[in-house]
Design a protein around this motif. Structure first.
Motif, mmCIF file in Angstrom:
data_model
loop_
_atom_site.group_PDB
_atom_site.id
_atom_site.type_symbol
_atom_site.label_atom_id
_atom_site.label_comp_id
_atom_site.label_asym_id
_atom_site.label_seq_id
_atom_site.Cartn_x
_atom_site.Cartn_y
_atom_site.Cartn_z
ATOM 1 N N GLY A 178 146.919 -22.189 -17.902
ATOM 2 C CA GLY A 178 148.180 -21.645 -17.424
ATOM 3 C C GLY A 178 147.986 -20.352 -16.656
ATOM 4 N N GLU A 179 146.852 -19.695 -16.891
ATOM 5 C CA GLU A 179 146.536 -18.469 -16.181
ATOM 6 C C GLU A 179 145.735 -18.743 -14.906
ATOM 7 N N ILE A 180 145.368 -20.013 -14.683
ATOM 8 C CA ILE A 180 144.507 -20.375 -13.554
ATOM 9 C C ILE A 180 145.214 -21.325 -12.599
ATOM 10 N N LEU A 181 145.925 -22.319 -13.168
ATOM 11 C CA LEU A 181 146.564 -23.353 -12.368
ATOM 12 C C LEU A 181 148.077 -23.146 -12.315
ATOM 13 N N SER A 182 148.669 -23.695 -11.295
ATOM 14 C CA SER A 182 150.133 -23.647 -11.176
ATOM 15 C C SER A 182 150.752 -24.698 -12.097
ATOM 16 N N GLY A 183 152.052 -24.601 -12.294
ATOM 17 C CA GLY A 183 152.746 -25.582 -13.119
ATOM 18 C C GLY A 183 152.627 -26.983 -12.564
ATOM 19 N N ALA A 184 152.681 -27.117 -11.247
ATOM 20 C CA ALA A 184 152.550 -28.436 -10.621
ATOM 21 C C ALA A 184 151.153 -28.998 -10.839
ATOM 22 N N ASP A 185 150.137 -28.138 -10.775
ATOM 23 C CA ASP A 185 148.755 -28.592 -11.002
ATOM 24 C C ASP A 185 148.574 -29.059 -12.448
ATOM 25 N N ILE A 186 149.170 -28.324 -13.392
ATOM 26 C CA ILE A 186 149.062 -28.716 -14.805
ATOM 27 C C ILE A 186 149.754 -30.055 -15.032
ATOM 28 N N ASP A 187 150.899 -30.262 -14.400
ATOM 29 C CA ASP A 187 151.581 -31.550 -14.521
ATOM 30 C C ASP A 187 150.705 -32.670 -13.970
ATOM 31 N N ALA A 188 150.043 -32.416 -12.850
ATOM 32 C CA ALA A 188 149.211 -33.439 -12.224
ATOM 33 C C ALA A 188 148.009 -33.782 -13.084
ATOM 34 N N VAL A 189 147.329 -32.771 -13.619
ATOM 35 C CA VAL A 189 146.140 -33.041 -14.426
ATOM 36 C C VAL A 189 146.532 -33.647 -15.777
#
Length: 308
Positions: A178-189
């Motif tokens: 959460g400190e590295i990726l955006s919310g959209a990136d976390i949803d994608a992964v």
């Protein structure tokens, strides 16, 4: 004749001289057998006070001339039990943990002792049947972060997980993305991770993010790495929950579960018995072939592949 000297004509017993609403009381003597019983209880009480601990004092109690105490009796019984178990404990101490399953008699004794120790030290987290709960591993299945053969389990019990005061502890570190990726990136992964166990269709963006950030520990295919304590993401077994929101939470914030090391609380033989019990729950794996020189089995082969 005064009132208290009157005699009841029917029984020949003296009145005591009291009256309540016209009801009077007779001075009937107690039965002889009751009186002698009462006197005997007084004598017994005096003898007990002399022989046994009785009167509480400031820092103890009177000891009694026999010197007996319930604590002393318990200690004597514990010492007798320890003496009885000494040969078994010595044998368990001498046998290498890897060789214990091959010795059926010792193994059964170890499992019995481990079951008792488990009820005292482990049920608080893993449950009475070892099935675990969210955040606490199920010890009955064959999913192991750090290896499921009896030696691996013994090491984990001995040194614990994430004990900062102990150099030999098991330790893995997953970043809080959460400190590295955006919310959209976390949803994608998250979608990609779910696809590894067939729970989602996945997406190219999530696969790319996984390859760049997660594959170094979990492997390109998400099979995990026991040397790092990285879980297998393809089996659909989740320690902290396998829903989309659970996985998003894990990726964003990481999980830093802790298991105490038991080598500062329990003796090595008790830990060995606990390892035998946990190993026997149904998910225990065979030792690697090179360590035991035993014939290759399907379980050991699968364990070797999963450990790589």
């Amino acid at each position: 004749m005064s009132d208290n000297m009157r005699v009841d004509e029917a029984t020949g017993t003296d009145f005591v001289g009291h009256e309540w609403d016209g009801i009077e009381e007779l001075d009937t003597p107690l039965p002889r057998w009751w009186l002698w019983t009462f006197y005997l209880t007084i004598i017994w009480g005096i003898v007990y006070v002399v022989l046994y601990p009785a009167w509480p004092m400031v820092s103890g109690a009177t000891e009694g001339i026999l010197g007996w105490s319930s604590r002393g009796q318990l200690q004597a019984e514990l010492q007798a039990e320890e003496k009885r178990r000494a040969p078994i404990m010595a044998s368990l101490s001498a046998i290498p943990i890897e060789a214990l399953p091959a010795n059926n008699e010792l193994m059964q004794r170890a499992i019995s002792g481990g079951a008792a120790a488990f009820k005292v030290h482990c049920v608080q987290c893993h449950g009475s049947g070892g099935a675990g709960s969210k955040g606490y591993p199920n010890l009955n299945d064959d999913d192991w972060l750090w290896g499921g053969n009896i030696a691996d389990i013994n090491y984990t019990l001995t040194h614990g997980i994430r004990n900062p005061d102990h150099e030999a502890t098991r330790f893995s570190q997953m970043p809080a993305f959460g400190e590295i990726l955006s919310g959209a990136d976390i949803d994608a992964v998250t979608s990609h991770v779910l696809s590894l166990s067939g729970k989602s269709r996945g997406n190219a963006q999530g696969a790319e993010i996984f390859s760049q950030n997660c594959a170094v520990c979990h492997g390109p295919a998400g099979k995990g790495d026991r040397k790092q304590g990285a879980p297998n993401l393809t089996d659909g077994i989740w320690l902290f929950g396998g829903t989309e929101s659970d996985i998003q939470m894990t990726i964003a914030n990481s999980r830093q579960g802790v298991m105490p090391r038991w080598n500062d609380k329990l003796d090595p033989v008790t830990i060995k018995m606990l390892a035998a019990y946990v190993w026997s729950r149904g998910g225990g794996e065979q030792m690697p072939v090179l360590a035991t020189r035993s014939p290759l089995t399907k379980e050991s082969a699968e364990g070797d592949v999963a450990a790589q």
